[in-house]
Scaffold this active site. Structure first.
Site, PDB file in Angstrom:
ATOM      1  N   THR A 475       0.815  -1.216   0.000  1.00 24.12           N
ATOM      2  CA  THR A 475       0.000   0.000   0.000  1.00 24.12           C
ATOM      3  C   THR A 475       0.845   1.259   0.000  1.00 24.12           C
ATOM      4  OG1 THR A 475       0.019  -0.075   2.402  1.00 24.12           O
ATOM      5  CG2 THR A 475      -1.825  -1.155   1.300  1.00 24.12           C
ATOM      6  N   GLU A 672      -9.278   0.342  -1.539  1.00 24.67           N
ATOM      7  CA  GLU A 672     -10.411  -0.425  -2.046  1.00 24.67           C
ATOM      8  C   GLU A 672     -11.334   0.336  -2.972  1.00 24.67           C
ATOM      9  OE1 GLU A 672     -11.410  -3.679   1.091  1.00 24.67           O
ATOM     10  OE2 GLU A 672     -10.554  -1.984   2.169  1.00 24.67           O
TER      11      GLU A 672
END
Lengths: 714, 187, 330
Positions: A475, A672
């Site tokens: 991430t 997401e």
């Protein structure tokens, strides 16, 4: 020595400037070591053996011939494995996955259930022994066939973090009052995370402490559950997970860690267990297939009166898991009658789990496709339709929004994508053998946070060390947290070292639910702020440094009740060859409203990565299961396709300003929201190109061909 | 000790010679990772289906998971650990770093080794599946984004870093051809 | 993977002698299929004889203008070779459409012809498969068979041959040369793969222990205008769900010569002779192309979920032949 914060650096904000990853050099030189790559003296290799039947009981495990093979040290199975505790609720509020609590009884609830672990001196020996091991089963009839109208379907009482059913308003009355109704069924297949790094863990006992080197999304999570399973003091377990080769929801407590700990305990030497790619398909969770019925009722101008979304998904016989697809619309669109419900069917399959944008990813495909169908029926532009249905409060909750900039995303996206020139009629544009079309869809994802602790230390050499049990699964969290700490400390990021992935650093949220960076940044901000204030009063730093610890539990509890979400507008252009069924995405644009963007370089990568998942979901991904045998067919990366380089065109992500003045941290996750709506945008573009609605994913060549041969919607 | 099912071999990796006895079952990937402690080459599928284990063998990219170590004796193996020149990153590595051509980093060593191979294959004039006209008379294909994407397709990336990877390969290919012109070396 | 012996062959006769003495030994070239199958337990050889260093790695133009391709030529070298690209462009395209750059650098011509099906039942030893274990049944007939055969299959096996290269070689009448301990031999590729019938485990006409030494392509001027089109479930790095190799010579809108072969429809690359017969001497029109495809596909026996392949192949034939005809007209 005496240290002071640097007034020149204070003027330079790190947050919002593009920074390459702090561990980037290690990753491009091969120096970064992942869980299966940490050497241990006397390391033994464990190989899992999985059931070949879909339901039944293990009658016997013929361990003796295998124990006589070269290098074989042990065969663990339900007849001899250490007993462990499984009757507890873990830090995420659910009991451990029964498939992770290995070798406790003879029951086989699905194909690919772990039945034994073979341990040997080398991985080659372990593999051959595991493949040679004969396991006898008493087989029972199975049912793995998921379909609409399955007689076993039932309504679950809860759906994890979401309500299973919300039924607001009179559905029939609102339908009767609607001028236009869309009523369609959409399906999505079984999808697998398939992080590039298969699950791996090495366990050893070190002076009465259990040490596990693992690949996970939360070392607090794994350490606390292992401690409970093996009845150990929480402080007696240390789990480290420095570099993680992707997770996407699959890297929690799984069979490999538990089996490795059992073997290390029995053999009293370090044992590593790595899943094969095939094993990952049955041991690491997946996204359930769904059948979703969406009914939208609207006025002639597209204003919604009815939003009904009913989703059926599958779970196993050993654990309940709900893919919360129907929840996607609860914070998106208002309607007089707002009904969103879930049903489940228990099958003899592994338990599904969270997978990148659980619920929202499949749910948005159905809902945002249905919105496109409604726009078509009403003769309203798809963006205008969404603008027309913009709520001023949470459509179901009635709560105010923290910040909601969905319309701004559509406006900016439309401008950059060239939406204004679009002819809404389908099937008109051609480039050689390709029909061209464009589509759009909305995206939203919940912006939450979980309690976390952090420690920030001012070192005697003028640098700062942050310790937090965060996970960087790709991430960019490590880098983002460095920038957050630097800005709070008012120093240059080069003076800040962030250490993560070690349960000894104290409890912290997992990398999941797009909550990681928000949760960890919060804890670091509190500790760093207090440290800065302390140093401002007394800048003396002793040799051991000055450390401030924080815990966000209280701050989270004090947060006002609001609808907090990130939003986005997805745009796709596709080309379809109806003679061969090939679909290619030609370009994609996503404009997002995702709070404060800490590191534009890595945030963009995450958003683009999510959109590429959307391409994969729309066109490629699907696991196949043989109904008669009950097991996967083609459980590998040649059988399970996700997008390769050649499938991915210029994909662009950007964002609009998005601030919530009431939010003390104002960071929303970007892991997401990028996938949400992306598959719908592609499917809507395929309709615009061809005039055919594809309501079943993936949009494979055979489906496109059949639709055009039969001249009906797929 | 060598036996009917193992052999004493010498592996040449990144210019260094390593003597070891390998079980014939040992793949080059496992020999690198488990025996030589060169863990930069990754095991994503162990079946030739993902490209994470890509190395260069005699200068050509290959998947080390389907290459038996014993059969690699006598060949020059280059892994990700051998790409940089001391502290100086290889132009492909530098471009990946600068353009964020990776996320979790697990496919990255394979992507980088593959990209080095792609650039060499393109420089040698090899066509690809998206080359419009493969006949030699058509000349070498330009290294367009589509050509890069097709040639890199044997390297899967689940994080979805493809866009910046393709940009990094393009940048490195440009930088390399400039470097070649500057030094006057033949491609 | 079971333990095995390994040796490098320095000459063909030495290599043959090993397999003559040990029927469980196998030749290994690039290993891209064999090593994978050994890992999954499908292949369990006692010994590997590495033939990669045998002097069989040349591509030469034959006196009559054809090509002789050595068995250990890598896929990459085959596709990059100027004479292949000039004389048989569809062959270069077919090779380039297969696998990935890495795998093409490793895989050899001989190994490509002998690669096994990628049927997911065959490659999973926990499942029944008549090809792997005769008599255990074929679960694909009722199971997952979207990418299985529509031509030439039997109830015993519906797997398809995965090669792209083989489709182009079949279209151009390739002949496979081999050596055995008893002497050399050759077989046209058209007869190389055995009919499925009730013996799907018997795949090729190669005598036991034989080593493929090369492939010869007879001269085919028509092949200079040829094309390979492959459709798959992603844009690259995937096996075909249908492919067509085609060559066309049209003069005055009459088809003088045509070559047509299909991939991913049968247990072997499928030479479309009925279609070729229907086309030769007739008009080069889309209608004629479609009619020819229909003539070939009349024998198709689709399963529950693979009937789309009939449409796909028909459309591919029309598209590829139309493109070639258009180029001919220019």
């Amino acid at each position: 020595m005496t240290t002071t914060t640097d007034p020149a650096a204070a003027a330079v904000r790190s947050i919002g400037t593009a920074r390459t990853r702090v561990e980037g050099r290690d990753k491009v030189t091969g120096a970064a070591r992942y869980a299966g790559e940490i050497p241990f003296a006397e390391l033994a290799h464990g190989w899992l053996v999985l059931s070949t039947v879909a339901r039944g009981r293990v009658r016997s495990v013929e361990a003796d011939p295998v124990l006589a093979m070269p290098g074989v040290l042990a065969v663990l199975h339900h007849g001899n494995a250490p007993r462990v505790e499984s009757d507890f609720v873990g830090m995420l509020g659910v009991p451990p996955d029964p498939a992770a609590v290995v070798f406790q009884d003879d029951r086989v609830p699905h194909a690919g259930w772990p039945v034994a672990l073979v341990v040997a001196e080398t991985s080659e020996q372990a593999r051959e022994a595991a493949e040679t091991l004969v396991v006898h089963y008493d087989q029972e009839p199975h049912d793995v066939a998921f379909s609409a109208g399955h007689p076993g379907a039932y309504a679950p009482e809860s759906a994890g973090y979401a309500e299973a059913a919300v039924e607001k308003g009179d559905l029939e009355a609102a339908l009767a009052a609607s001028s236009v109704v869309v009523d369609a069924e959409y399906t999505t297949p079984e999808e697998h995370h398939n992080a590039m790094e298969p699950h791996a863990a090495a366990a050893r006992w070190d002076g009465g402490r259990l040490e596990v080197v693992d690949s996970n999304q939360g070392s607090t999570w794994v350490a606390s559950e292992l401690a409970q399973m093996f009845s150990l003091d929480p402080g007696a377990v240390r789990v480290r997970s420095e570099h993680v080769g992707g997770g996407f929801g699959s890297k929690g407590v799984r069979a490999h860690q538990v089996a490795a700990v059992m073997a290390a305990t029995v053999l009293q030497r370090p044992v590593r267990v790595v899943m094969t790619r095939r094993q990952v398909f049955s041991l690491a969770g997946y996204r359930s297939p769904t059948v979703q019925r969406v009914r939208l009722g609207a006025d002639a101008d597209g204003r919604l009166r009815v939003l009904e979304h009913r989703s059926l998904s599958a779970t196993s016989t050993v654990r309940e898991f709900v893919e919360t697809s129907a929840a996607a619309g609860r914070a998106l669109y208002p309607a007089d009658a707002h009904h969103t419900t879930h049903e489940l069917v228990r099958l003899d399959v592994p338990t599904p789990t969270w997978m990148r944008a659980p619920g929202e990813a499949p749910g948005s495909f159905a809902l945002e496709s249905a919105l496109d169908e409604l726009a078509e029926k009403c003769g309203v532009d798809p963006i205008a339709l969404r603008t027309r249905n913009e709520p001023d409060r949470g459509p179901v909750s009635g709560l105010p929004f923290g910040s909601r900039n969905l319309v701004a995303c559509f406006e900016e996206g439309a401008r950059r994508f060239g939406w204004a020139d679009r002819d809404p009629r389908p099937g008109l544009r051609r480039d050689g053998r390709w029909l061209l079309g464009t589509g759009t869809a909305a995206a939203s994802f919940h912006a939450g946070a979980g309690p976390s602790t952090a420690a920030v230390t001012a070192e005697a050499d003028g640098t700062f060390t942050v310790r937090i049990t965060a996970a960087d699964i790709g991430t960019g969290a490590r880098t983002a947290l460095t920038l957050v700490a630097a800005d709070t400390l008012e120093v240059a990021p080069e003076r800040v070292r962030v250490r993560i992935g070690d349960s000894d650093f104290g409890p912290a949220m997992i990398a999941g639910g797009s909550m990681g960076t928000r949760s960890w940044a919060w804890a670091i901000t509190i500790a760093a702020r207090e440290l800065r204030e302390r140093l401002a009063l007394d800048g003396t730093v002793p040799p051991e440094g000055v450390t401030v610890r924080s815990d966000t539990t209280e701050a989270l509890g004090a947060l006002s009740q609001k609808e907090r979400h990130s939003y986005g507008a997805q745009f796709a252009e596709v080309a379809v060859d109806t003679a061969t069924g090939e679909v290619r995405v030609r370009r994609m644009l996503g404009i997002f409203a995702a709070g404060r963007i800490v590191n534009p370089l890595t945030a963009r990568s995450q958003l683009v990565g999510g959109m590429i998942w959307g391409i994969s979901m729309a066109l490629h991904e699907e696991a196949a299961r043989d109904r008669n045998l009950g097991s996967h067919v083609g459980a590998d990366l040649a059988g399970y396709h996700f997008a390769a380089h050649a499938d991915v065109p210029a994909v662009e992500a950007d964002w609009v300003d998005d601030q919530d003045p009431d939010d003390p941290i104002d960071i929303k996750g970007v892991g997401e929201v990028g996938i949400v709506g992306a598959a719908a945008a592609v499917a809507n573009a395929v309709w615009h190109a061809t005039g055919v609605r594809h309501r079943h994913l993936p949009i494979r060549p055979d489906r496109v061909l059949l639709a055009h041969t039969g001249a009906h919607d797929a | 000790m060598a036996s009917p099912t193992s052999s004493a071999i010498t592996l040449t990796v990144n210019g260094d010679k390593h003597e070891l006895t390998v079980d014939h079952r040992t793949t080059l990937l496992d020999a690198l990772r488990e025996r030589l402690d060169l863990t930069g080459s990754k095991k994503g599928c162990d079946q030739g289906q993902c490209g994470a284990c890509t190395v260069l063998i005699d200068g050509r990219r290959a998947v080390s998971c389907l290459q038996l170590a014993v059969a690699a004796e006598g060949r020059e193996i280059t892994t990700i650990e051998g790409m940089a020149d001391g502290e100086e990153l290889h132009p492909v590595q530098q471009a990946f770093l600068d353009l964020d051509g990776f996320q979790c980093g697990y496919c990255t060593p394979g992507q980088i080794c593959s990209a080095v191979g792609v650039i060499a294959e393109h420089a040698a004039g090899w066509p690809s599946a998206v080359t419009e006209d493969v006949r030699p008379e058509a000349g070498p294909p330009p290294l367009t984004p589509d050509e890069i994407r097709e040639r890199m397709s044997g390297n899967l990336c689940r994080c979805g870093a493809y866009v910046s990877i393709a940009q990094a390969v393009a940048r490195a290919a440009g930088a390399e051809s400039e470097a070649v012109r500057e030094t006057g070396e033949a491609a | 993977m079971r333990e095995f012996g390994y040796q490098r062959a320095s000459d063909v006769s030495g290599a043959l002698a090993v397999l003559d003495a040990d029927p469980d030994a196998r030749f290994i070239g690039g290993g891209t299929n064999l090593v994978d199958l050994m890992k999954t337990g499908v292949e369990r050889p006692s010994r590997l004889v590495d033939v990669r260093e045998l002097p069989l790695d040349e591509i030469a133009v034959t006196r009559d203008g054809g090509l002789r391709i050595g068995a250990t030529v890598t896929n990459s070298d085959l596709a990059a070779h100027p004479e292949v690209r000039r004389r048989y462009p569809a062959l270069a395209q077919a090779v380039l459409a297969g696998a990935s750059g890495q795998l093409r650098n490793m895989a050899t011509v001989g190994g490509n012809l002998l690669q096994r099906t990628r049927c997911a039942y065959f490659t999973d030893v926990t499942k029944p498969c008549n090809k792997r274990e005769p008599g255990t049944g074929c679960p694909a007939v009722e199971g997952e068979h979207r990418n299985h055969a529509i031509l030439g299959a039997s109830g015993h096996c519906v797997a398809v041959h995965p090669s792209d290269m083989g489709v182009a070689l079949t279209a151009f009448d390739a002949v496979v040369s081999y050596e055995t301990a008893q002497g050399p031999g050759e077989t046209p590729l058209a007869d190389f793969y055995l009919p499925v019938g009730d013996t799907p485990h018997r795949e090729t006409a190669l005598p036991p222990g034989a080593l493929i030494t090369g492939v010869t392509l007879p001269p085919a001027p028509v092949a200079a205008r040829s094309r390979y089109r492959k459709v798959r479930e992603r844009a690259s790095y995937a096996f075909a769900i249908g492919s067509v190799a085609a060559a066309l010579d049209v003069r005055d809108n009459v088809v003088r010569d045509v070559r047509l072969a299909f991939g991913a429809v049968a247990s072997r690359p499928w030479r479309a002779r009925a279609a070729e017969r229907a086309l030769t001497g007739g008009p080069a029109t889309a209608e004629a192309f479609a009619a020819a495809a229909d003539a070939e596909l009349a024998a198709a026996e689709p399963l529950r979920d693979n009937g789309y392949k009939v449409t796909l192949i028909r459309n591919l034939v029309v598209a590829v032949l139309s493109e070639l005809a258009e180029e001919d007209a220019r």
